[in-house]
Design a protein around this motif. Structure first.
Motif, PDB file in Angstrom:
ATOM      1  N   THR A   1       0.833  -1.200   0.000  1.00  0.00           N
ATOM      2  CA  THR A   1       0.000   0.000   0.000  1.00  0.00           C
ATOM      3  C   THR A   1       0.867   1.250   0.000  1.00  0.00           C
ATOM      4  O   THR A   1       1.891   1.314   0.686  1.00  0.00           O
ATOM      5  N   SER A   2       0.458   2.247  -0.765  1.00  0.00           N
ATOM      6  CA  SER A   2       1.104   3.557  -0.719  1.00  0.00           C
ATOM      7  C   SER A   2       0.231   4.510   0.086  1.00  0.00           C
ATOM      8  O   SER A   2      -0.999   4.432   0.027  1.00  0.00           O
ATOM      9  N   VAL A   3       0.879   5.398   0.844  1.00  0.00           N
ATOM     10  CA  VAL A   3       0.165   6.364   1.685  1.00  0.00           C
ATOM     11  C   VAL A   3       0.601   7.763   1.266  1.00  0.00           C
ATOM     12  O   VAL A   3       1.797   8.046   1.179  1.00  0.00           O
TER      13      VAL A   3
ATOM     14  N   ILE B   1      -4.568  21.129  -5.957  1.00  0.00           N
ATOM     15  CA  ILE B   1      -3.766  22.317  -5.674  1.00  0.00           C
ATOM     16  C   ILE B   1      -2.755  22.046  -4.557  1.00  0.00           C
ATOM     17  O   ILE B   1      -2.008  22.935  -4.179  1.00  0.00           O
ATOM     18  N   ALA B   2      -2.744  20.800  -4.043  1.00  0.00           N
ATOM     19  CA  ALA B   2      -1.808  20.461  -2.975  1.00  0.00           C
ATOM     20  C   ALA B   2      -0.643  19.617  -3.476  1.00  0.00           C
ATOM     21  O   ALA B   2       0.150  19.123  -2.683  1.00  0.00           O
ATOM     22  N   LEU B   3      -0.522  19.445  -4.808  1.00  0.00           N
ATOM     23  CA  LEU B   3       0.468  18.514  -5.349  1.00  0.00           C
ATOM     24  C   LEU B   3       1.890  18.875  -4.948  1.00  0.00           C
ATOM     25  O   LEU B   3       2.731  17.992  -4.765  1.00  0.00           O
ATOM     26  N   ASP B   4       2.186  20.160  -4.823  1.00  0.00           N
ATOM     27  CA  ASP B   4       3.553  20.558  -4.464  1.00  0.00           C
ATOM     28  C   ASP B   4       3.815  20.456  -2.971  1.00  0.00           C
ATOM     29  O   ASP B   4       4.919  20.742  -2.520  1.00  0.00           O
ATOM     30  N   ASN B   5       2.808  20.092  -2.211  1.00  0.00           N
ATOM     31  CA  ASN B   5       2.965  20.004  -0.752  1.00  0.00           C
ATOM     32  C   ASN B   5       2.534  18.630  -0.248  1.00  0.00           C
ATOM     33  O   ASN B   5       1.907  18.497   0.799  1.00  0.00           O
ATOM     34  N   THR B   6       2.856  17.577  -1.009  1.00  0.00           N
ATOM     35  CA  THR B   6       2.490  16.223  -0.621  1.00  0.00           C
ATOM     36  C   THR B   6       3.732  15.380  -0.395  1.00  0.00           C
ATOM     37  O   THR B   6       4.806  15.658  -0.936  1.00  0.00           O
ATOM     38  N   GLN B   7       3.569  14.333   0.416  1.00  0.00           N
ATOM     39  CA  GLN B   7       4.591  13.310   0.589  1.00  0.00           C
ATOM     40  C   GLN B   7       3.926  11.959   0.373  1.00  0.00           C
ATOM     41  O   GLN B   7       2.738  11.783   0.664  1.00  0.00           O
ATOM     42  N   GLN B   8       4.690  10.997  -0.154  1.00  0.00           N
ATOM     43  CA  GLN B   8       4.151   9.668  -0.398  1.00  0.00           C
ATOM     44  C   GLN B   8       5.189   8.617  -0.041  1.00  0.00           C
ATOM     45  O   GLN B   8       6.366   8.749  -0.388  1.00  0.00           O
ATOM     46  N   VAL B   9       4.736   7.565   0.668  1.00  0.00           N
ATOM     47  CA  VAL B   9       5.633   6.476   1.055  1.00  0.00           C
ATOM     48  C   VAL B   9       4.917   5.148   0.862  1.00  0.00           C
ATOM     49  O   VAL B   9       3.685   5.095   0.781  1.00  0.00           O
ATOM     50  N   LEU B  10       5.700   4.046   0.802  1.00  0.00           N
ATOM     51  CA  LEU B  10       5.161   2.688   0.798  1.00  0.00           C
ATOM     52  C   LEU B  10       5.270   2.115   2.204  1.00  0.00           C
ATOM     53  O   LEU B  10       6.254   2.367   2.920  1.00  0.00           O
ATOM     54  N   VAL B  11       4.250   1.341   2.604  1.00  0.00           N
ATOM     55  CA  VAL B  11       4.322   0.713   3.925  1.00  0.00           C
ATOM     56  C   VAL B  11       5.377  -0.382   3.896  1.00  0.00           C
ATOM     57  O   VAL B  11       5.716  -0.936   2.839  1.00  0.00           O
ATOM     58  N   ASP B  12       5.907  -0.737   5.073  1.00  0.00           N
ATOM     59  CA  ASP B  12       6.898  -1.809   5.157  1.00  0.00           C
ATOM     60  C   ASP B  12       6.197  -3.159   5.341  1.00  0.00           C
ATOM     61  O   ASP B  12       4.969  -3.269   5.197  1.00  0.00           O
ATOM     62  N   ALA B  13       6.972  -4.190   5.677  1.00  0.00           N
ATOM     63  CA  ALA B  13       6.433  -5.550   5.792  1.00  0.00           C
ATOM     64  C   ALA B  13       5.418  -5.690   6.918  1.00  0.00           C
ATOM     65  O   ALA B  13       4.631  -6.644   6.931  1.00  0.00           O
ATOM     66  N   THR B  14       5.387  -4.769   7.849  1.00  0.00           N
ATOM     67  CA  THR B  14       4.404  -4.818   8.945  1.00  0.00           C
ATOM     68  C   THR B  14       3.216  -3.893   8.678  1.00  0.00           C
ATOM     69  O   THR B  14       2.337  -3.763   9.528  1.00  0.00           O
TER      70      THR B  14
ATOM     71  N   GLN C   1      -3.811   3.696  -0.573  1.00  0.00           N
ATOM     72  CA  GLN C   1      -4.347   2.959  -1.714  1.00  0.00           C
ATOM     73  C   GLN C   1      -3.386   1.857  -2.120  1.00  0.00           C
ATOM     74  O   GLN C   1      -2.164   2.043  -2.102  1.00  0.00           O
ATOM     75  N   HIS C   2      -3.968   0.700  -2.497  1.00  0.00           N
ATOM     76  CA  HIS C   2      -3.181  -0.450  -2.943  1.00  0.00           C
ATOM     77  C   HIS C   2      -3.310  -0.577  -4.454  1.00  0.00           C
ATOM     78  O   HIS C   2      -4.379  -0.316  -5.008  1.00  0.00           O
TER      79      HIS C   2
ATOM     80  N   PHE D   1     -10.457   2.138  -4.765  1.00  0.00           N
ATOM     81  CA  PHE D   1     -10.709   2.007  -3.323  1.00  0.00           C
ATOM     82  C   PHE D   1      -9.524   2.579  -2.552  1.00  0.00           C
ATOM     83  O   PHE D   1      -8.369   2.323  -2.877  1.00  0.00           O
ATOM     84  N   TRP D   2      -9.814   3.362  -1.552  1.00  0.00           N
ATOM     85  CA  TRP D   2      -8.787   3.908  -0.701  1.00  0.00           C
ATOM     86  C   TRP D   2      -9.384   4.160   0.676  1.00  0.00           C
ATOM     87  O   TRP D   2     -10.603   4.193   0.858  1.00  0.00           O
ATOM     88  N   GLN D   3      -8.511   4.326   1.636  1.00  0.00           N
ATOM     89  CA  GLN D   3      -8.923   4.709   2.983  1.00  0.00           C
ATOM     90  C   GLN D   3      -8.321   6.065   3.305  1.00  0.00           C
ATOM     91  O   GLN D   3      -7.183   6.354   2.937  1.00  0.00           O
ATOM     92  N   GLU D   4      -9.090   6.906   3.982  1.00  0.00           N
ATOM     93  CA  GLU D   4      -8.682   8.281   4.212  1.00  0.00           C
ATOM     94  C   GLU D   4      -8.876   8.648   5.676  1.00  0.00           C
ATOM     95  O   GLU D   4      -9.836   8.199   6.325  1.00  0.00           O
ATOM     96  N   ALA D   5      -7.981   9.454   6.204  1.00  0.00           N
ATOM     97  CA  ALA D   5      -8.113  10.001   7.557  1.00  0.00           C
ATOM     98  C   ALA D   5      -7.800  11.488   7.497  1.00  0.00           C
ATOM     99  O   ALA D   5      -6.743  11.890   6.998  1.00  0.00           O
ATOM    100  N   ASP D   6      -8.735  12.327   7.957  1.00  0.00           N
ATOM    101  CA  ASP D   6      -8.560  13.775   7.900  1.00  0.00           C
ATOM    102  C   ASP D   6      -9.486  14.415   8.938  1.00  0.00           C
ATOM    103  O   ASP D   6     -10.709  14.199   8.878  1.00  0.00           O
TER     104      ASP D   6
END
Length: 554
Positions: A311-313, A324-337, A355-356, A362-367
């Motif tokens: 999954t990427s977050v 309009i937030a594209l220049d202020n985003t970060q994205q990472v992949l989850v590890d094995a846990t 999102q996977h 399908f995605w899950q969101e927290a805000d």
């Protein structure tokens, strides 16, 4: 002249010689006005997917009948195909027809619009413009557009699955780059008398740093969200005489703002503009200095607690529009846990989206979330269904080369689990595991179908959806005094059609004269719900082809 509204294919038969089969298509155009010199031109589709324009040309007789043949060895007879009807070499109607036994689809409504667009001071310019027409569902359909001549005049064809109504025109001047939005009267565009003079609101914005109360080093991005949901960029210019930004924008719509400066937390703002306000003083945006560095941590799991590996977050500032937030985003992949970690700022609020790759749609969101405590995001388990639309009476599945809208609802919970549009002919659709009801409609709402499907994790389940044609119910909404009611919501509530499905596709609003046009599945008896001014009532329609009058019960 009344244009033909439907092409009905009455018969589809094959010749006796199966080695050299010819498909014989016999049909009628209805209603017909005994026009002369009329012909049907059909774009046929080859088996390997290539198209050739106007491969079928058939004369239409005085009763609206036509007939043609095509060899099945070279051509695929089943599917949805673009057609047009010409009367004395002028296009009178165009749309899609389905070559399938006793299946009937509406054609597009085609009109020619003409008028002139001017700058606010009445001067001439070349404008690029787009025309939208409101569908009975309430959505705006892209009906046409183009560029004007040097004096702002234009003539453009416009087509829509439903009658043209509630038009919206967006126009941008090629010289000044100013953007205008118009809601013109359709009758003036049809007779060519429309004069669309631009009007705008001059927005004044103070965007400043909290510690210095000035705008030195502050940047502002602006965009306008039009009635069709399109995001159109605007220019935010710094005033030469005052410490503020000036934005010229249309008078009716939503203004999106994003202010940023080095060493400060970016800040976004949404402003709704209404009416013909010439100057608008916008609420100031104050940028706060960055807080102390912090780490925002969390996990992505399934419901049983196992990690959702792969999954990427994505992390953005809380409440921001993603585009309009594209220049202020970060994205990472989850590890094995299933764990993830972001560099954040202490006290700041963020939005997380997980999102996977196999969970398309399908995605899950927290805000909002902060760095104070770990965040847990749970993903659904996913399977796939292979959607096969089948037309009524067809000999096999129909490979329609057109998009389909879909809505999947949970049989157990009743609520929606997925919705969107299928563009690929593959029609492979990911869905959460469980038992769902799949609702399907062609993009022009010309046909509708539904089916029950059981989805298992990792499996691809074929599901056949039997499509039925839709029809248009027209009429008027009147009050107790028999006066027309403007803005009444009319929605299908027939048992067997999910409420969420009816809300998306089968509802509309009455116009100033109380008239409405509602697309509905073809059934002998329909049930409609009318809602206006806090009142609701149900009405039964036993003859969908007749004009309907909806009045409150006594």
């Amino acid at each position: 002249m009344d244009l033909p509204l439907q092409v009905v294919v009455r018969q589809l038969v094959a010749s006796a010689d199966t080695r050299e089969t010819d498909w014989v298509v016999q049909g009628t155009v209805t209603p017909w006005r005994n026009e002369t010199s009329a012909r049907l031109l059909l774009q046929w589709r080859q088996r390997e997917g290539r198209s050739r324009a106007d491969d079928i040309l058939a004369a239409i007789d005085a009763d609206g009948r036509f007939s043609f043949t095509a060899p099945t060895r070279a051509w695929q007879p089943f599917g949805s195909y673009p057609f047009r009807i010409e009367i004395e070499e002028t296009i009178a109607e165009q749309g899609w027809c389905v070559l399938d036994h006793l299946l009937e689809l509406r054609a597009s409504h085609h009109q020619t619009l003409a008028g002139r667009i001017q700058e606010p001071d009445g001067s001439f310019a070349v404008f690029d413009f787009v025309v939208y027409s409101r569908l009975p569902t309430g959505a705006l359909h892209h009906a046409g557009g183009g560029s004007t001549s040097a004096d702002g005049s234009f003539t453009t064809p416009a087509s829509c699955p439903a009658p043209l109504q509630d038009l919206v025109i967006n126009a941008r001047s090629q010289s000044s780059q100013r953007l205008f939005t118009f809601r013109p009267d359709l009758s003036t565009l049809l007779d060519g008398s429309a004069i669309l003079r631009g009007s705008e609101t001059v927005c004044r914005l103070r965007a400043m740093k909290a510690e210095t109360a000035d705008s030195q080093g502050v940047n502002v991005l602006a965009a306008f969200l039009d009635a069709a949901g399109k995001r159109l960029p605007l220019s935010a210019r710094r005033s030469n005489t005052e410490d503020l930004f000036v934005i010229h924008c249309p008078t009716d719509g939503t203004l999106l703002l994003l202010a940023s400066a080095d060493g400060h937390e970016p800040s976004a703002s949404t402003i709704t503009l209404r009416g013909d306000q010439a100057i608008a003083e916008l609420p100031p945006i104050v940028l706060q200095p960055l807080g102390l560095p912090a780490n925002l941590r969390g996990r992505v799991t399934f419901a049983d607690g196992s990690p959702c590996i792969g999954t990427s977050v994505l992390m953005t500032p809380s409440g921001w529009d993603l585009e309009i937030a594209l220049d202020n985003t970060q994205q990472v992949l989850v590890d094995a846990t299933g764990s993830f970690e972001f560099a954040a700022t202490e006290g700041a609020s963020y939005r997380l989206i997980a999102q996977h790759p196999s969970h398309a749609g399908f995605w899950q969101e927290a805000d909002p979330v902060t760095s104070k405590s770990p965040v847990l995001l749970q993903m659904p388990r996913i399977g796939k269904v292979q959607v096969q639309p089948l037309a009524a009476g067809a000999l096999g599945a129909v490979g329609w080369p057109i998009p389909f809208h879909y809505l999947a609802t949970s049989v157990a919970a009743g609520g929606p689990v997925s919705a969107g549009t299928l563009y690929s002919l593959d029609r492979s659709l990911p869905l959460p595991t469980g038992v769902h009801r799949l609702h399907l409609a062609t993009a022009d709402l010309g046909t509708f179908g539904q089916a029950i499907v059981t989805v298992s994790e990792g499996d691809t389940v074929p599901v056949t959806v039997h499509m039925i044609p839709t029809t248009v119910v027209s009429g008027r909404v009147l009050d107790e005094a028999a006066s027309p009611v403007h803005g009444a919501q009319v929605q299908l509530t027939t048992p067997g059609v999910h409420a969420q499905c009816a809300e998306r596709w089968f509802q509309g609003r009455s116009g100033p004269d109380g008239s409405f046009h509602l697309i509905v599945p073809s059934q002998d008896v329909l049930q409609l719900q009318v809602a206006v001014a806090g009142r609701r009532w149900l009405a039964e329609v036993t003859d969908p082809r007749a004009l309907v009058t909806l009045t409150p019960p006594k």
